[in-house]
Design a protein around this motif. Structure first.
Motif, mmCIF file in Angstrom:
data_model
loop_
_atom_site.group_PDB
_atom_site.id
_atom_site.type_symbol
_atom_site.label_atom_id
_atom_site.label_comp_id
_atom_site.label_asym_id
_atom_site.label_seq_id
_atom_site.Cartn_x
_atom_site.Cartn_y
_atom_site.Cartn_z
ATOM 1 N N CYS A 64 36.156 -2.458 -62.926
ATOM 2 C CA CYS A 64 37.170 -2.704 -63.962
ATOM 3 C C CYS A 64 36.731 -3.775 -64.962
ATOM 4 O O CYS A 64 37.504 -4.178 -65.839
ATOM 5 C CB CYS A 64 38.488 -3.115 -63.318
ATOM 6 N N GLU A 65 35.528 -4.277 -64.799
ATOM 7 C CA GLU A 65 35.013 -5.342 -65.679
ATOM 8 C C GLU A 65 33.862 -4.803 -66.537
ATOM 9 O O GLU A 65 32.822 -5.426 -66.677
ATOM 10 C CB GLU A 65 34.533 -6.528 -64.832
ATOM 11 N N LYS A 66 34.081 -3.641 -67.134
ATOM 12 C CA LYS A 66 32.989 -2.958 -67.832
ATOM 13 C C LYS A 66 32.523 -3.674 -69.095
ATOM 14 O O LYS A 66 31.358 -3.576 -69.474
ATOM 15 C CB LYS A 66 33.421 -1.524 -68.170
ATOM 16 N N SER A 67 33.411 -4.392 -69.755
ATOM 17 C CA SER A 67 33.041 -5.013 -71.024
ATOM 18 C C SER A 67 32.702 -6.499 -70.888
ATOM 19 O O SER A 67 32.169 -7.105 -71.819
ATOM 20 C CB SER A 67 34.163 -4.839 -72.044
ATOM 21 N N LYS A 68 33.016 -7.101 -69.745
ATOM 22 C CA LYS A 68 32.778 -8.533 -69.570
ATOM 23 C C LYS A 68 31.293 -8.802 -69.358
ATOM 24 O O LYS A 68 30.615 -8.109 -68.601
ATOM 25 C CB LYS A 68 33.577 -9.071 -68.385
ATOM 26 N N LYS A 69 30.785 -9.813 -70.044
ATOM 27 C CA LYS A 69 29.377 -10.163 -69.925
ATOM 28 C C LYS A 69 29.154 -11.100 -68.742
ATOM 29 O O LYS A 69 30.044 -11.841 -68.336
ATOM 30 C CB LYS A 69 28.884 -10.797 -71.218
ATOM 31 N N TYR A 116 27.121 -3.347 -65.699
ATOM 32 C CA TYR A 116 26.475 -2.036 -65.755
ATOM 33 C C TYR A 116 25.105 -2.137 -66.431
ATOM 34 O O TYR A 116 24.122 -1.573 -65.936
ATOM 35 C CB TYR A 116 27.358 -1.039 -66.514
ATOM 36 N N GLU A 117 25.042 -2.846 -67.538
ATOM 37 C CA GLU A 117 23.780 -2.954 -68.275
ATOM 38 C C GLU A 117 22.709 -3.669 -67.448
ATOM 39 O O GLU A 117 21.525 -3.277 -67.470
ATOM 40 C CB GLU A 117 24.016 -3.688 -69.596
ATOM 41 N N ASN A 118 23.108 -4.685 -66.721
ATOM 42 C CA ASN A 118 22.154 -5.376 -65.861
ATOM 43 C C ASN A 118 21.629 -4.461 -64.761
ATOM 44 O O ASN A 118 20.421 -4.411 -64.502
ATOM 45 C CB ASN A 118 22.803 -6.615 -65.241
ATOM 46 N N LEU A 119 22.528 -3.721 -64.114
ATOM 47 C CA LEU A 119 22.096 -2.821 -63.053
ATOM 48 C C LEU A 119 21.246 -1.671 -63.593
ATOM 49 O O LEU A 119 20.320 -1.196 -62.925
ATOM 50 C CB LEU A 119 23.315 -2.265 -62.303
ATOM 51 N N LYS A 120 21.531 -1.249 -64.800
ATOM 52 C CA LYS A 120 20.741 -0.179 -65.425
ATOM 53 C C LYS A 120 19.293 -0.613 -65.599
ATOM 54 O O LYS A 120 18.358 0.159 -65.321
ATOM 55 C CB LYS A 120 21.358 0.194 -66.780
#
Length: 306
Positions: free
Chosen positions: A125-130, A96-100
């Motif tokens: 479902c992988e919201k916390s995985k880096k 998510y952070e990368n796409l943001k």
């Protein structure tokens, strides 16, 4: 008349006097998955880079969505998503952070869009995985998420399944089919993995040494696959003599190897007769099987004949 999302006319690229793409005429219809198939070095990546305006053609024309890229580039390229080579992301950030970050750089940040594409590529479902902890398949799916975040009409993917394990390949294959069939995205995908192009593409373009040899539908491809009868015999020399006495020619009507296997390419409906003749001559026939060549065999034969 076909509605082409991609059309090229005499497209060529020369590097240091070497023509790496040679006057290709490509036709990619709207809503189709077009597989650009060729060995490494065939000119696939260079072709895609020219389509994306990442490198300039030496000659020829490119039309995307029916319009020349020379005149309408600002209108055309917002409609396209792409992956050329390995997608680059920040290792210590989540999907998510990368796409943001990418969305903000584009000026179209919308949390709903990001969550939507993450769901499409099965990374919601992988919201916390880096990113550094992602498998290669997950990294490729995140690359596709970045490429479709702005809802493109055309997706250009260079070797998206390269290096993936069978499970990862299956995931990407299913994802691309869904993007095409459910969302109506036209997809141009390149690969040297013949079986995967066979499994996913509606149309296949055969490319070799910079030349687009031919474009054919998946249905036409299957019609053109050679059928043959394979005999496995105990005395191959005697079996070959029998075929020659019947007027069959080596390398035209049949081939053979040193392990007792004969492939018959003509008179397939007479295979029972040939089998009976072999048995009558005292030859043990261990196998008689009607077969069809696979895409790899077809590609090898097709390229060598062109």
């Amino acid at each position: 008349m076909a509605d082409y999302v991609i059309e090229t006319k005499g497209l060529s690229k020369i590097y240091s006097k070497t023509k790496v793409v040679d006057s290709i005429n490509m036709h990619v219809e709207k809503g189709k998955i077009y597989g650009l198939l060729g060995k490494n070095g065939a000119g696939k990546t260079t072709t895609m880079c020219m389509l994306l305006n990442l490198t300039y053609p030496s000659s020829g024309e490119i039309f995307l969505f029916g319009k020349s890229i020379d005149k309408y580039s600002k209108e055309i390229y917002p409609k396209i998503g792409s992956i050329i080579e390995t997608p680059g992301f920040y290792e210590n950030l989540t999907a998510y952070e990368n796409l943001k970050i990418i969305a903000k750089l584009r000026g179209d940040y919308n949390p709903v869009n990001i969550n939507s594409v993450l769901k499409i590529v099965n990374l919601d479902c992988e919201k916390s995985k880096k990113f550094k902890d992602f498998s290669l398949g997950m990294k490729q799916r995140l690359g596709i998420a970045a490429a479709i975040m702005h809802s493109p009409e055309l997706l250009i993917l260079d070797e998206p399944i390269n290096g993936l394990d069978p499970f990862g390949i299956k995931e990407i294959r299913a994802l691309l089919k869904r993007l095409s069939h459910e969302f109506g995205i036209t997809i141009l995908i390149s690969s040297h993995i013949l079986s995967e192009i066979e499994n996913i593409a509606d149309v296949i373009g055969f490319m070799d040494r910079g030349v687009l040899i031919e474009e054919m539908s998946r249905e036409d491809l299957f019609k053109r696959l050679d059928k043959f009868v394979e005999f496995e015999v105990s005395n191959i020399d005697l079996a070959i003599n029998i075929l020659r006495e019947l007027g069959l020619e080596e390398n035209i009507d049949f081939t053979f190897n040193g392990e007792g296997t004969i492939r018959l390419y003509s008179n397939l409906d007479l295979r029972d007769k040939f089998n009976a003749l072999f048995v009558r001559a005292g030859i043990d026939v261990r196998k008689v099987e009607l077969c069809e060549e696979n895409l790899e065999e077809f590609f090898t034969r097709f390229v060598s004949n062109n």
